[in-house]
Write a protein that holds these residues in place. Structure first.
Motif, PDB file in Angstrom:
ATOM      1  N   LEU A 238     -16.814  15.020  -0.451  1.00 50.90           N
ATOM      2  CA  LEU A 238     -16.707  14.292   0.809  1.00 50.90           C
ATOM      3  C   LEU A 238     -17.909  14.559   1.711  1.00 50.90           C
ATOM      4  N   THR A 239     -18.419  15.792   1.662  1.00 47.76           N
ATOM      5  CA  THR A 239     -19.637  16.098   2.422  1.00 47.76           C
ATOM      6  C   THR A 239     -20.803  15.257   1.914  1.00 47.76           C
ATOM      7  N   ARG A 240     -20.898  15.125   0.582  1.00 46.49           N
ATOM      8  CA  ARG A 240     -21.958  14.290   0.013  1.00 46.49           C
ATOM      9  C   ARG A 240     -21.750  12.831   0.409  1.00 46.49           C
ATOM     10  N   GLN A 241     -20.515  12.366   0.376  1.00 46.84           N
ATOM     11  CA  GLN A 241     -20.258  10.987   0.773  1.00 46.84           C
ATOM     12  C   GLN A 241     -20.638  10.745   2.230  1.00 46.84           C
ATOM     13  N   ARG A 242     -20.384  11.730   3.074  1.00 45.14           N
ATOM     14  CA  ARG A 242     -20.736  11.595   4.483  1.00 45.14           C
ATOM     15  C   ARG A 242     -22.245  11.433   4.659  1.00 45.14           C
ATOM     16  N   ALA A 243     -23.000  12.130   3.814  1.00 42.01           N
ATOM     17  CA  ALA A 243     -24.457  12.099   3.940  1.00 42.01           C
ATOM     18  C   ALA A 243     -25.096  10.942   3.188  1.00 42.01           C
ATOM     19  N   ALA A 244     -24.564  10.632   1.996  1.00 42.79           N
ATOM     20  CA  ALA A 244     -25.253   9.670   1.122  1.00 42.79           C
ATOM     21  C   ALA A 244     -24.389   8.505   0.665  1.00 42.79           C
ATOM     22  N   ALA A 245     -23.069   8.682   0.656  1.00 43.52           N
ATOM     23  CA  ALA A 245     -22.145   7.620   0.210  1.00 43.52           C
ATOM     24  C   ALA A 245     -22.539   7.061  -1.148  1.00 43.52           C
ATOM     25  N   ASP A 246     -22.856   7.939  -2.091  1.00 46.46           N
ATOM     26  CA  ASP A 246     -23.353   7.464  -3.385  1.00 46.46           C
ATOM     27  C   ASP A 246     -22.504   7.903  -4.576  1.00 46.46           C
ATOM     28  N   LEU A 247     -21.283   8.374  -4.334  1.00 45.98           N
ATOM     29  CA  LEU A 247     -20.365   8.663  -5.433  1.00 45.98           C
ATOM     30  C   LEU A 247     -19.455   7.450  -5.620  1.00 45.98           C
ATOM     31  N   ALA A 248     -19.351   6.989  -6.854  1.00 40.87           N
ATOM     32  CA  ALA A 248     -18.607   5.755  -7.120  1.00 40.87           C
ATOM     33  C   ALA A 248     -17.100   5.952  -7.068  1.00 40.87           C
ATOM     34  N   PHE A 249     -16.632   7.155  -7.382  1.00 43.66           N
ATOM     35  CA  PHE A 249     -15.194   7.400  -7.482  1.00 43.66           C
ATOM     36  C   PHE A 249     -14.963   8.898  -7.397  1.00 43.66           C
ATOM     37  N   ILE A 250     -13.931   9.297  -6.655  1.00 37.22           N
ATOM     38  CA  ILE A 250     -13.527  10.702  -6.588  1.00 37.22           C
ATOM     39  C   ILE A 250     -12.051  10.758  -6.952  1.00 37.22           C
ATOM     40  N   GLY A 251     -11.744  11.382  -8.086  1.00 36.75           N
ATOM     41  CA  GLY A 251     -10.370  11.471  -8.548  1.00 36.75           C
ATOM     42  C   GLY A 251      -9.938  12.924  -8.676  1.00 36.75           C
ATOM     43  N   LEU A 252      -8.768  13.240  -8.163  1.00 38.44           N
ATOM     44  CA  LEU A 252      -8.222  14.596  -8.183  1.00 38.44           C
ATOM     45  C   LEU A 252      -6.913  14.607  -8.943  1.00 38.44           C
ATOM     46  N   ILE A 253      -6.798  15.490  -9.935  1.00 36.63           N
ATOM     47  CA  ILE A 253      -5.551  15.605 -10.669  1.00 36.63           C
ATOM     48  C   ILE A 253      -4.519  16.313  -9.794  1.00 36.63           C
ATOM     49  N   GLY A 254      -3.265  15.900  -9.914  1.00 40.15           N
ATOM     50  CA  GLY A 254      -2.219  16.569  -9.148  1.00 40.15           C
ATOM     51  C   GLY A 254      -1.156  15.606  -8.667  1.00 40.15           C
ATOM     52  N   SER A 255      -0.166  16.159  -8.033  1.00 41.98           N
ATOM     53  CA  SER A 255       0.966  15.390  -7.532  1.00 41.98           C
ATOM     54  C   SER A 255       0.710  14.905  -6.113  1.00 41.98           C
ATOM     55  N   ALA A 256       1.612  14.059  -5.632  1.00 42.27           N
ATOM     56  CA  ALA A 256       1.530  13.618  -4.241  1.00 42.27           C
ATOM     57  C   ALA A 256       1.689  14.804  -3.296  1.00 42.27           C
ATOM     58  N   THR A 257       2.507  15.779  -3.699  1.00 40.92           N
ATOM     59  CA  THR A 257       2.693  16.977  -2.873  1.00 40.92           C
ATOM     60  C   THR A 257       1.392  17.771  -2.776  1.00 40.92           C
ATOM     61  N   LYS A 258       0.704  17.932  -3.892  1.00 42.42           N
ATOM     62  CA  LYS A 258      -0.577  18.638  -3.873  1.00 42.42           C
ATOM     63  C   LYS A 258      -1.549  17.929  -2.943  1.00 42.42           C
ATOM     64  N   TRP A 259      -1.616  16.611  -3.027  1.00 46.54           N
ATOM     65  CA  TRP A 259      -2.560  15.882  -2.194  1.00 46.54           C
ATOM     66  C   TRP A 259      -2.189  15.972  -0.721  1.00 46.54           C
ATOM     67  N   ALA A 260      -0.897  15.996  -0.386  1.00 45.87           N
ATOM     68  CA  ALA A 260      -0.487  16.152   1.007  1.00 45.87           C
ATOM     69  C   ALA A 260      -0.973  17.493   1.557  1.00 45.87           C
ATOM     70  N   THR A 261      -0.864  18.542   0.749  1.00 49.75           N
ATOM     71  CA  THR A 261      -1.354  19.858   1.159  1.00 49.75           C
ATOM     72  C   THR A 261      -2.865  19.834   1.324  1.00 49.75           C
ATOM     73  N   PHE A 262      -3.565  19.213   0.368  1.00 53.45           N
ATOM     74  CA  PHE A 262      -5.024  19.134   0.447  1.00 53.45           C
ATOM     75  C   PHE A 262      -5.461  18.339   1.678  1.00 53.45           C
ATOM     76  N   ARG A 263      -4.784  17.241   1.968  1.00 55.56           N
ATOM     77  CA  ARG A 263      -5.154  16.435   3.131  1.00 55.56           C
ATOM     78  C   ARG A 263      -5.103  17.274   4.403  1.00 55.56           C
ATOM     79  N   SER A 264      -4.036  18.055   4.529  1.00 57.45           N
ATOM     80  CA  SER A 264      -3.903  18.896   5.715  1.00 57.45           C
ATOM     81  C   SER A 264      -5.043  19.899   5.817  1.00 57.45           C
ATOM     82  N   ARG A 265      -5.389  20.531   4.696  1.00 60.25           N
ATOM     83  CA  ARG A 265      -6.457  21.531   4.704  1.00 60.25           C
ATOM     84  C   ARG A 265      -7.823  20.893   4.923  1.00 60.25           C
TER      85      ARG A 265
END
Length: 279
Positions: A199-226
């Motif tokens: 996300l830091t790279r995207q903020r600076a360059a916006a040149d990643l085509a796709f960012i995919g994270l393995i895990g559940s919706a619960t994991k992503w909710a925790t990650f979003r908060s952090r």
């Protein structure tokens, strides 16, 4: 690339007729640029189309067996009743007789080499290994990254570059522009750091085509908060796909996950593909 290497090695031993799709009209089974190499005793690749391919192979072998007035010719094949097909389209096939001296031609290699999309895979666990097996024959140039030693197979597939990175998220700034990124390390802490680096790279360059994270919706909710606490906005967080994989597949086996994720990646690339399958 392994497929092209096999063809060039075969060409050094015996002549071949290269059959490639020069252009299409209407519905066709393969895209422009698809090719097959016809040797006297084997065939590599496919132009698709069932009987049209059978006819093309027969014509290619007739060129190999007899003297040819031209080194290259283009023939038109209508995909209709005369070929026992109902696609309704037209394929223009180019036939080229090639010999050992052509095997080292840079222009030939450049023309036949597949266009590979850069893909960074973070994590050498069970799903990572299954994904590499699925993705290796597909149009991806894979950089496989882990912070641990002794994780990668030896040898790795030809289209895969294995890289040790400690810390693992330190590899993100060096990724090729336009890369798709898959994140599935052995540690949620590592996963979080990799997502943040992307996300830091995207903020600076916006040149990643796709960012995919393995895990559940619960994991992503925790990650979003952090990640919000690290200063990333909700708009920035929308760039991350989690869970990954096409929907509707419930299996949790590594091989099942790998197929679902590979399908999602191909969907991401689909806008750049032409000549969808007609049969």
């Amino acid at each position: 690339m392994a497929f092209l290497h096999q063809f060039l090695q075969g060409l050094r031993r015996a002549p071949a007729c290269l059959v490639s799709i020069e252009r299409t009209q209407g519905s066709a089974p393969r895209e422009v640029g698809a090719w097959m190499a016809v040797f006297e005793d084997q065939i590599l690749g496919t132009i698709g189309g069932g009987h049209v391919e059978f006819e093309a192979i027969a014509h290619a072998r007739s060129r190999l067996r007899g003297p040819q007035s031209v080194a290259m010719e283009t023939l038109r094949y209508a995909l209709g009743p005369s070929l026992g097909q109902c696609c309704g389209g037209v394929m223009h096939l180019r036939f080229e007789n090639l010999s050992a001296q052509d095997a080292d031609s840079p222009s030939l290699q450049q023309r036949l080499a597949p266009a590979l999309h850069p893909l960074a895979l973070f994590g050498g666990g069970h799903v990572g290994h299954a994904l590499v097996r699925v993705l290796a024959p597909l149009p991806f140039a894979i950089t496989w990254i882990d912070s641990r030693d002794g994780i990668f197979p030896d040898p790795a597939p030809e289209s895969v570059v294995c890289e040790h990175s400690e810390p693992v998220h330190g590899a993100v700034p060096q990724l090729a522009s336009g890369s798709s990124v898959l994140i599935m390390s052995f540690s949620h802490a590592e996963d979080l750091d990799i997502v943040a680096a992307c996300l830091t790279r995207q903020r600076a360059a916006a040149d990643l085509a796709f960012i995919g994270l393995i895990g559940s919706a619960t994991k992503w909710a925790t990650f979003r908060s952090r990640l919000r606490r690290r200063g990333f906005s909700d708009e920035e967080l929308q760039q991350v796909s989690c869970p990954i994989g096409v929907t509707g597949i419930s299996g949790k086996q590594p091989e099942v996950i790998a197929v679902a994720v590979a399908a999602q990646l191909l969907q991401q690339l689909d806008a750049g593909f032409e000549g969808k399958s007609g049969e």
